[in-house]
Design a protein around this motif. Structure first.
Motif, PDB file in Angstrom:
ATOM      1  N   CYS A 182      -3.052   5.689   7.207  1.00 25.87           N
ATOM      2  CA  CYS A 182      -2.560   4.845   6.108  1.00 25.87           C
ATOM      3  C   CYS A 182      -1.319   4.058   6.549  1.00 25.87           C
ATOM      4  O   CYS A 182      -1.229   2.853   6.318  1.00 25.87           O
ATOM      5  CB  CYS A 182      -2.258   5.690   4.877  1.00 25.87           C
ATOM      6  SG  CYS A 182      -1.682   4.733   3.454  1.00 25.87           S
ATOM      7  N   THR A 183      -0.376   4.732   7.181  1.00 18.80           N
ATOM      8  CA  THR A 183       0.825   4.024   7.642  1.00 18.80           C
ATOM      9  C   THR A 183       0.475   2.998   8.721  1.00 18.80           C
ATOM     10  O   THR A 183       1.119   1.955   8.821  1.00 18.80           O
ATOM     11  CB  THR A 183       1.913   4.988   8.151  1.00 18.80           C
ATOM     12  OG1 THR A 183       1.384   5.777   9.208  1.00 18.80           O
ATOM     13  CG2 THR A 183       2.427   5.876   7.043  1.00 18.80           C
ATOM     14  N   CYS A 223       1.256   5.260   0.752  1.00 18.77           N
ATOM     15  CA  CYS A 223       0.662   6.299   1.606  1.00 18.77           C
ATOM     16  C   CYS A 223       1.243   7.666   1.267  1.00 18.77           C
ATOM     17  O   CYS A 223       2.385   7.770   0.808  1.00 18.77           O
ATOM     18  CB  CYS A 223       0.958   6.002   3.078  1.00 18.77           C
ATOM     19  SG  CYS A 223       0.266   4.454   3.661  1.00 18.77           S
ATOM     20  N   LYS A 273       0.840  -1.196   0.000  1.00 15.35           N
ATOM     21  CA  LYS A 273       0.000   0.000   0.000  1.00 15.35           C
ATOM     22  C   LYS A 273       0.877   1.249   0.000  1.00 15.35           C
ATOM     23  O   LYS A 273       1.865   1.330   0.720  1.00 15.35           O
ATOM     24  CB  LYS A 273      -0.908  -0.005   1.235  1.00 15.35           C
ATOM     25  CG  LYS A 273      -1.895   1.125   1.253  1.00 15.35           C
ATOM     26  CD  LYS A 273      -2.896   0.968   2.377  1.00 15.35           C
ATOM     27  CE  LYS A 273      -3.924   2.059   2.279  1.00 15.35           C
ATOM     28  NZ  LYS A 273      -5.111   1.754   3.031  1.00 15.35           N
TER      29      LYS A 273
END
Length: 123
Positions: free
Chosen positions: A111-112, A81, A79
C-alpha cells in the motif's frame, strides 16, 4: 534571396525536418515481497506506451510528471494505508528517454508503495 534573408534574420529554412520524438524508454520492473513466490516481473515501455505492464499508459503518464525521477514521485497521496509491516522491494532498471536508470526502494508494505509510485509497480 529567401535563404539569404532567413540567414540574416537568424533563422534557417530546412525543408522536411521535423522535431525529434523523445527517445524510447524501456524499463524492467521487479516487485519482491518477503515470500520469494510473490516476486513479480514486468516490462514498461514509454514513448510510446507498451510492454507487458497492465497499466502502461497510466504508468508512463505518472513518470512523465516527474520526468522519470522515481524519487520525486508522490502519485497517490490520498490513499490511506494500514501500519502492517510486510516489506516489498520495488526495482526498475533500464532507460528513461535514453538515460540509464537504476532505482530500488523497499517499502513497509504494498500500500505504501502504491502511495509513492501509483500504478508504476502494478504488474
Amino acid at each position: 534571396m529567401l535563404l539569404a534573408s532567413a540567414i540574416i534574420a537568424g533563422t534557417a529554412i530546412v525543408p522536411g525536418v521535423a522535431s525529434a520524438a523523445p527517445a524510447e524508454s524501456t524499463m524492467r520492473l521487479t516487485v519482491q515481497g518477503q515470500d520469494i513466490t510473490a516476486t513479480q516481473f514486468g516490462e514498461l515501455k514509454c514513448h510510446p506506451a507498451g510492454g507487458t505492464h497492465q497499466h502502461a499508459a497510466k504508468a508512463c503518464e505518472e513518470l512523465e510528471k516527474v520526468n522519470g525521477d522515481f524519487t520525486a514521485m508522490q502519485a497517490n497521496v490520498s490513499k490511506v494505508c494500514t501500519m502492517q509491516y510486510q516489506p516489498v522491494t520495488a526495482k526498475i532498471e533500464g532507460k528513461w528517454r535514453g538515460k540509464e536508470i537504476n532505482y530500488t526502494q523497499t517499502f513497509s508494505n504494498s500500500c505504501t508503495m502504491q502511495v509513492k509510485t501509483g500504478v508504476v509497480f502494478e504488474l
